[in-house]
Design a protein around this motif. Structure first.
Motif, PDB file in Angstrom:
ATOM      1  N   LEU A 164       0.823  -1.213   0.000  1.00 48.19           N
ATOM      2  CA  LEU A 164       0.000   0.000   0.000  1.00 48.19           C
ATOM      3  C   LEU A 164       0.858   1.264   0.000  1.00 48.19           C
ATOM      4  O   LEU A 164       0.512   2.262  -0.649  1.00 48.19           O
ATOM      5  N   ALA A 165       1.985   1.211   0.681  1.00 49.31           N
ATOM      6  CA  ALA A 165       2.888   2.365   0.683  1.00 49.31           C
ATOM      7  C   ALA A 165       3.437   2.620  -0.719  1.00 49.31           C
ATOM      8  O   ALA A 165       3.539   3.769  -1.161  1.00 49.31           O
ATOM      9  N   LEU A 166       3.795   1.556  -1.423  1.00 46.83           N
ATOM     10  CA  LEU A 166       4.319   1.705  -2.778  1.00 46.83           C
ATOM     11  C   LEU A 166       3.237   2.197  -3.736  1.00 46.83           C
ATOM     12  O   LEU A 166       3.500   3.008  -4.633  1.00 46.83           O
ATOM     13  N   VAL A 167       2.006   1.703  -3.563  1.00 47.49           N
ATOM     14  CA  VAL A 167       0.906   2.180  -4.406  1.00 47.49           C
ATOM     15  C   VAL A 167       0.718   3.675  -4.209  1.00 47.49           C
ATOM     16  O   VAL A 167       0.577   4.438  -5.175  1.00 47.49           O
ATOM     17  N   ARG A 168       0.743   4.128  -2.955  1.00 48.53           N
ATOM     18  CA  ARG A 168       0.586   5.558  -2.692  1.00 48.53           C
ATOM     19  C   ARG A 168       1.727   6.368  -3.301  1.00 48.53           C
ATOM     20  O   ARG A 168       1.523   7.495  -3.766  1.00 48.53           O
ATOM     21  N   GLU A 169       2.905   5.776  -3.319  1.00 53.33           N
ATOM     22  CA  GLU A 169       4.054   6.475  -3.909  1.00 53.33           C
ATOM     23  C   GLU A 169       3.849   6.716  -5.400  1.00 53.33           C
ATOM     24  O   GLU A 169       4.331   7.711  -5.947  1.00 53.33           O
ATOM     25  N   THR A 170       3.110   5.826  -6.058  1.00 54.53           N
ATOM     26  CA  THR A 170       2.869   5.991  -7.492  1.00 54.53           C
ATOM     27  C   THR A 170       1.610   6.798  -7.794  1.00 54.53           C
ATOM     28  O   THR A 170       1.304   7.064  -8.957  1.00 54.53           O
TER      29      THR A 170
ATOM     30  N   ARG B  31       9.873  -0.679 -21.208  1.00 52.60           N
ATOM     31  CA  ARG B  31      10.405  -0.308 -22.526  1.00 52.60           C
ATOM     32  C   ARG B  31      11.633  -1.135 -22.882  1.00 52.60           C
ATOM     33  O   ARG B  31      11.783  -1.597 -24.022  1.00 52.60           O
ATOM     34  N   LEU B  32      12.515  -1.345 -21.917  1.00 51.85           N
ATOM     35  CA  LEU B  32      13.708  -2.139 -22.162  1.00 51.85           C
ATOM     36  C   LEU B  32      13.360  -3.597 -22.469  1.00 51.85           C
ATOM     37  O   LEU B  32      13.949  -4.222 -23.352  1.00 51.85           O
ATOM     38  N   ALA B  33      12.364  -4.129 -21.752  1.00 53.59           N
ATOM     39  CA  ALA B  33      11.962  -5.514 -21.971  1.00 53.59           C
ATOM     40  C   ALA B  33      11.317  -5.696 -23.336  1.00 53.59           C
ATOM     41  O   ALA B  33      11.507  -6.737 -23.987  1.00 53.59           O
TER      42      ALA B  33
ATOM     43  N   GLU C  23       8.009   5.532 -12.778  1.00 48.57           N
ATOM     44  CA  GLU C  23       8.906   5.807 -13.899  1.00 48.57           C
ATOM     45  C   GLU C  23       9.880   4.649 -14.117  1.00 48.57           C
ATOM     46  O   GLU C  23      10.197   4.296 -15.259  1.00 48.57           O
ATOM     47  N   LEU C  24      10.351   4.052 -13.015  1.00 47.70           N
ATOM     48  CA  LEU C  24      11.243   2.893 -13.139  1.00 47.70           C
ATOM     49  C   LEU C  24      10.518   1.717 -13.781  1.00 47.70           C
ATOM     50  O   LEU C  24      11.075   1.014 -14.628  1.00 47.70           O
TER      51      LEU C  24
END
Length: 373
Positions: free
Chosen positions: A302-308, A337-339, A330-331
C-alpha cells in the motif's frame, strides 16, 4: 474521506472469504442513501458466525439491453467503442477496475460482482441493427473492454461467439482482451478474421506464480494455460499480444520481465502493461484482500501504491491512471520499454500495422416485395 474507510472498509467487516472467490468483502451500493454495517453485540459471536461460510453459487440474470455498442472519448484508451456481452465477471480478480460499475444496477462491487452476473442474449441482434444503420463508420471495436468475454459462463451461453459471427459477416475489425483460454474455442472464426487483417487478440497474464494466481484471479485460466493459448493462436496465424496487467508494486511487479519473456517465447508479438488501479470501492476491498492473503506485506504494498499515486491509493486523472507518477512508476515504465526491445515485443515482427477498416460492408437486406417486371 480516507482511502480505506469508504463503503464498508476492511476495518469494520469480518472476512467473507470463500473458496474460489476473489473478494473478501461485499461493500454496500454507493448510490443507496443508507448503508448497513455488521456489529458485534458484545457476546463475541460475530467472528464465529462468519468462520465457516457456505460456497457462493453463480447466478445469471438476463439484461434487457437497448443498445450493443458502448462509446467513450477517453484519451487513455485506444478505442472509441466496445462490446460487453456480460455485466460482472466470474473470474473474481480482486483488483478489477470494472467492479464499481455493478453499483449501477444496485449490486455490490464485491462478491456480488463475481457471483451475480447479467448477460445480454440479444447483443448480437442489436449489434447487427446498429452496424446496418446508414452512415455508420467502422473502426476497431474492443470486445470485453469492461468484463471478460470468455469468462466461464460463455462456455454455455455462447454470446461472444455469436458477436464474432456478426462482426465477420460485416467485415468489422475487432480487438479482444481476455484471461480465458476459452478463446481457442473460436479459433475457426479468429483465423478467418486474421486472414483479412480484422482481429487482434490479447491475453492478460498477471503473474506466473500459480499460488498467487489462485487467490488473485481464482476462476481465470491459470497462467500456463493462457500462455499455451498464446502459442495456439500464434501458430494459427492470429495476431496475439500479452497484457501484463495490473502490475502491483511489491506483489507481482518484480515478475514483469519474466512474464514478457515467457510471452515472447509463446509467440506474442506485442505487449502492454497497466499499473494497479483502485477506483472507488476497490481501495478498501483491495486492502481487505491484502490483509487476508498477504498480511506480512500489506503495509509495504500500500505504501508503494501511494508512492505511485501522489500519496493516495488512486489518481483518476487522464494520462496518469494507467501508469502512475513518481520514481517507482517511472522505473516500472523504463523496465517495460527495455523488456519490449529485449524480447522483440514492440510489434515490429509478425504484424501488418493497424486493422483494416475498409472491408466493412452492411449485408444486403432481403427485399420486402417482389420487384416489378
Amino acid at each position: 474521506m480516507p482511502d480505506g474507510g469508504a463503503y464498508g472498509g476492511a476495518t469494520t467487516m469480518p472476512s467473507l472469504a470463500r473458496k474460489g472467490r476473489g473478494a473478501v468483502t461485499n461493500p454496500g451500493v454507493r448510490y443507496e442513501s443508507s448503508h448497513a454495517e455488521l456489529y458485534d453485540d458484545g457476546w463475541g459471536t460475530l467472528d464465529a458466525d462468519f468462520a465457516e461460510l457456505p460456497p457462493l453459487r453463480t447466478t445469471l440474470t438476463r439484461e434487457a439491453s437497448r443498445s450493443a455498442l458502448s462509446w467513450n472519448d477517453s484519451p487513455d484508451l485506444g478505442f472509441d467503442r466496445s462490446l460487453n456481452p456480460y455485466r460482472g465477471c466470474e473470474h473474481g480478480c480482486v483488483y478489477c477496475y470494472a467492479r464499481p460499475a455493478h453499483a449501477y444496477v444496485g449490486m455490490s462491487p464485491g462478491l456480488d460482482f463475481e457471483t451475480k452476473l447479467m448477460f445480454k442474449p440479444n447483443l448480437p441482434e442489436l449489434l447487427e441493427k446498429e452496424l446496418s444503420r446508414p452512415g455508420y463508420e467502422a473502426k476497431p471495436v474492443a470486445l470485453g473492454a469492461n468484463t471478460d468475454p470468455y469468462q466461464p459462463v460463455e462456455r454455455t451461453l455462447g454470446i461472444t461467439r455469436r458477436v464474432l459471427e456478426v462482426l465477420e459477416t460485416f467485415g468489422h475489425p475487432v480487438t479482444i482482451v481476455t484471461k480465458g483460454a476459452l478463446v481457442l474455442r473460436d479459433l475457426d472464426i479468429l483465423q478467418r478474421l486474421a486472414a483479412r487483417n480484422l482481429v487482434h487478440v490479447c491475453l492478460s497474464v498477471t503473474t506466473l506464480d500459480m499460488k498467487l494466481a489462485r487467490v488473485m484471479e481464482p476462476r481465470a485460466a491459470n497462467p500456463l494455460k493462457r500462455l499455451a493459448a498464446v502459442t495456439d493462436l500464434a501458430k494459427a496465424g492470429v495476431p496475439v499480444g500479452v497484457l501484463a496487467a495490473p502490475m502491483i508494486p511489491g506483489l507481482n511487479d518484480m515478475e514483469m520481465e519474466r512474464i514478457l519473456e515467457a510471452s515472447a517465447r509463446a509467440g506474442a508479438t506485442r505487449a502492454g502493461y497497466v499499473l494497479l488501479r483502485l477506483p472507488l470501492e476497490i481501495k478498501a476491498m483491495f486492502e481487505a484482500w491484502l490483509q487476508e492473503h498477504h498480511p506480512d506485506r500489506a503495509a509495504r504494498v500500500l505504501a508503494l501504491v501511494r508512492e505511485t499515486r501522489g500519496g493516495r491509493l488512486y489518481d483518476a486523472r487522464f494520462g496518469q491512471r494507467q501508469t502512475g507518477t513518481g520514481p517507482y512508476a517511472e522505473l516500472l515504465a523504463q523496465r517495460f520499454r527495455l523488456a519490449l526491445r529485449r524480447f522483440g515485443l514492440d510489434g515490429r515482427q509478425g504484424m501488418r500495422g493497424g486493422l483494416d477498416c475498409s472491408q466493412f460492408r452492411a449485408p444486403q437486406a432481403a427485399p420486402r416485395q417482389l420487384a416489378l417486371l
